[in-house]
Design an enzyme around this catalytic site. Structure first.
Site, mmCIF file in Angstrom:
data_model
loop_
_atom_site.group_PDB
_atom_site.id
_atom_site.type_symbol
_atom_site.label_atom_id
_atom_site.label_comp_id
_atom_site.label_asym_id
_atom_site.label_seq_id
_atom_site.Cartn_x
_atom_site.Cartn_y
_atom_site.Cartn_z
ATOM 1 N N ASP A 91 -61.337 -6.766 12.359
ATOM 2 C CA ASP A 91 -61.422 -5.978 11.133
ATOM 3 C C ASP A 91 -61.470 -6.933 9.945
ATOM 4 O O ASP A 91 -61.271 -8.135 10.088
ATOM 5 C CB ASP A 91 -60.264 -4.990 11.039
ATOM 6 C CG ASP A 91 -58.906 -5.666 10.960
ATOM 7 O OD1 ASP A 91 -58.862 -6.890 10.765
ATOM 8 O OD2 ASP A 91 -57.893 -4.967 11.107
ATOM 9 N N GLY A 94 -58.970 -5.626 5.203
ATOM 10 C CA GLY A 94 -58.798 -4.679 4.108
ATOM 11 C C GLY A 94 -57.617 -3.756 4.272
ATOM 12 O O GLY A 94 -56.802 -3.599 3.360
ATOM 13 N N ASP A 145 -63.348 -3.791 2.756
ATOM 14 C CA ASP A 145 -63.307 -2.464 2.150
ATOM 15 C C ASP A 145 -61.906 -2.170 1.648
ATOM 16 O O ASP A 145 -60.971 -2.912 1.918
ATOM 17 C CB ASP A 145 -63.711 -1.397 3.166
ATOM 18 C CG ASP A 145 -62.685 -1.253 4.284
ATOM 19 O OD1 ASP A 145 -62.156 -2.288 4.741
ATOM 20 O OD2 ASP A 145 -62.398 -0.126 4.702
ATOM 21 N N GLN A 187 -66.009 5.096 3.528
ATOM 22 C CA GLN A 187 -64.741 5.502 2.935
ATOM 23 C C GLN A 187 -64.961 6.751 2.079
ATOM 24 O O GLN A 187 -66.048 7.316 2.060
ATOM 25 C CB GLN A 187 -64.161 4.352 2.105
ATOM 26 C CG GLN A 187 -63.667 3.167 2.931
ATOM 27 C CD GLN A 187 -62.375 3.461 3.682
ATOM 28 O OE1 GLN A 187 -61.776 4.543 3.560
ATOM 29 N NE2 GLN A 187 -61.920 2.488 4.465
ATOM 30 N N GLY A 214 -60.333 4.820 6.771
ATOM 31 C CA GLY A 214 -59.528 5.623 5.861
ATOM 32 C C GLY A 214 -59.058 6.934 6.430
ATOM 33 O O GLY A 214 -58.656 7.832 5.677
ATOM 34 N N ASP A 264 -60.056 2.195 18.262
ATOM 35 C CA ASP A 264 -58.986 1.213 18.441
ATOM 36 C C ASP A 264 -57.705 1.812 17.888
ATOM 37 O O ASP A 264 -57.746 2.675 17.004
ATOM 38 C CB ASP A 264 -59.292 -0.087 17.696
ATOM 39 C CG ASP A 264 -58.896 0.011 16.228
ATOM 40 O OD1 ASP A 264 -57.789 -0.451 15.874
ATOM 41 O OD2 ASP A 264 -59.669 0.576 15.430
ATOM 42 N N CYS A 302 -51.499 8.570 38.408
ATOM 43 C CA CYS A 302 -52.083 7.304 37.958
ATOM 44 C C CYS A 302 -52.105 6.301 39.104
ATOM 45 O O CYS A 302 -51.160 6.235 39.901
ATOM 46 C CB CYS A 302 -51.271 6.746 36.791
ATOM 47 S SG CYS A 302 -51.862 5.157 36.158
ATOM 48 N N CYS A 304 -52.573 2.912 38.565
ATOM 49 C CA CYS A 304 -52.446 1.561 38.028
ATOM 50 C C CYS A 304 -51.425 0.760 38.828
ATOM 51 O O CYS A 304 -50.640 1.311 39.601
ATOM 52 C CB CYS A 304 -52.079 1.583 36.541
ATOM 53 S SG CYS A 304 -50.347 1.933 36.185
ATOM 54 N N CYS A 307 -47.758 1.994 38.393
ATOM 55 C CA CYS A 307 -47.408 3.241 39.070
ATOM 56 C C CYS A 307 -47.409 3.091 40.595
ATOM 57 O O CYS A 307 -46.729 3.843 41.297
ATOM 58 C CB CYS A 307 -48.368 4.351 38.639
ATOM 59 S SG CYS A 307 -48.104 4.875 36.918
ATOM 60 N N HIS A 333 -49.270 0.070 31.696
ATOM 61 C CA HIS A 333 -49.601 1.442 32.097
ATOM 62 C C HIS A 333 -50.319 2.201 30.985
ATOM 63 O O HIS A 333 -51.324 2.870 31.241
ATOM 64 C CB HIS A 333 -48.335 2.204 32.500
ATOM 65 C CG HIS A 333 -48.558 3.679 32.597
ATOM 66 N ND1 HIS A 333 -49.149 4.274 33.699
ATOM 67 C CD2 HIS A 333 -48.322 4.688 31.715
ATOM 68 C CE1 HIS A 333 -49.249 5.580 33.498
ATOM 69 N NE2 HIS A 333 -48.760 5.851 32.298
#
Length: 368
Positions: A91, A94, A145, A187, A214, A264, A302, A304, A307, A333
């Site tokens: 990023d 900002g 920004d 924005q 934003g 994200d 799950c 994973c 688990c 997890h």
């Protein structure tokens, strides 16, 4: 960078695609784990690769302050510095700068701010943000920004959007590296005319991708979805669309339904460190006493590593004893859960049953 749309859902704007960067191919929609300071907290790069992460996010502001972008450049770039073979998005810094409140001053030239670490004085302009990101060497970088607060007056939002647009133009002129894709950031707060103007002005500059910033800053989720309803159709079909800072399961579904490709958020790692995990039937606070003798996995649905090998009782014990392994297991997890969820969503879009999957997930998770 190259982006190609592969599949589109018939009854909504959900789509799948391929995002190709210098460091690999990323299937979209995609969730990007957040590695703020060149690390996804508690996770090694090898573990991120094991759970299927193809792209992560790192933070320009934090890496500029510590260890410094020139040191990272000297190390051969962020990929080599942190031993990450996949793609990276940074990023612009900002959001972090503007979240400092009274510790910063915004002018047309850029922003003067005091470090949250030691109080030292710094200045970042659009040009310097690009220089820092060029040094860091991420595959995708963001224009500088201003992320305005919620709520904000119309006049404040208007002035901010106009300045952000001018800054975006300065970023584009200053960006020199051909192996880095530069995204513009839409924005405008919750003001439709400002959002639409921001989107149209940025599209006219022909960035390689577009982010919606934003949002998820305190406004009701319904307001966020309304903004996406009218902003996303203004963004080019042939370029990736990124919803910044959003990562709850419901918002991922809602964003994808409206045509978002990238997400994200620190949510999965942050709540993991406080003993909360995602499951197919909602969040579970595993550190609670009710799980002291619960020898079942965090999420029976799950598959994973966590688990398959550890119980709620054991992980609760680790967390309450202050053992680092507990944080590592809950983080592993949660990230796996979101990455696998987005993988299932891609499969549903390809098979044209996305809305059915959403209805089933929301029902089980407890959103309805």
């Amino acid at each position: 960078m190259r982006f190609e749309v592969l599949n589109r859902a018939e009854k909504c704007s959900a789509r799948t695609g391929l995002l190709e960067t210098y460091h690999g191919i990323v299937k979209t929609p995609v969730f990007m784990p957040v590695g703020t300071q060149a690390t996804v907290k508690t996770m090694t790069s090898e573990e991120l690769e094991q759970i299927g992460a193809k792209i992560i996010l790192s933070n320009t502001y934090h890496l500029y302050l510590r260890p410094g972008h020139k040191l990272i450049e000297e190390a051969g770039g962020l990929h080599k510095f942190m031993n990450w073979k996949g793609s990276i998005l940074t990023d612009s810094g900002g959001y972090q700068v503007f979240s400092l409140g009274e510790l910063r001053e915004i002018k047309e030239e850029g922003v003067t701010f005091r470090s949250h670490i030691d109080g030292s004085l710094h200045f970042i302009s659009p040009e310097m943000s690009i220089e820092i990101q060029n040094s860091i060497g991420a595959d995708i970088i963001m224009a500088f920004d201003e992320c305005i607060p919620y709520p904000a007056t119309y006049e404040y939002a208007k002035n901010s959007v106009e300045r952000t647009t001018r800054w975006a133009e300065r970023c584009k002129k200053h960006h020199k590296r051909n192996d880095q894709a530069l995204f513009g950031i839409v924005q405008g707060g919750l003001y439709r005319d400002l959002r639409e103007k921001s989107a149209k002005d940025l599209v006219a500059m022909d960035f390689e991708g577009y982010a919606v910033g934003g949002l998820s800053v305190g406004e009701p989720k319904e307001c966020m979805y309304e903004v996406l309803d009218y902003v996303v159709p203004l963004l080019p079909e042939e370029k990736p669309r990124y919803l910044m800072g959003v990562g709850s399961p419901d918002s991922i579904f809602e964003g994808i339904q409206r045509g978002i490709d990238m997400f994200d958020c620190v949510l999965p790692t942050r709540i993991a460190r406080h003993g909360t995990v995602f499951t197919a039937r909602g969040k579970l606070v595993v550190r609670n006493a009710t799980y002291a003798r619960d020898f079942s996995p965090l999420d029976p649905e799950c598959d994973c590593y966590v688990c398959k090998n550890y119980t709620r009782a054991y992980i609760r014990h680790l967390l309450n004893a202050g053992e680092i392994l507990g944080l590592r297991l809950t983080t592993y997890h949660n990230l796996y859960f979101l990455l696998r969820l987005v993988e299932k969503i891609r499969e549903a879009i390809e098979g044209d049953y996305f809305l059915d999957l959403k209805e089933e997930f929301f029902s089980k998770y407890g959103y309805r």
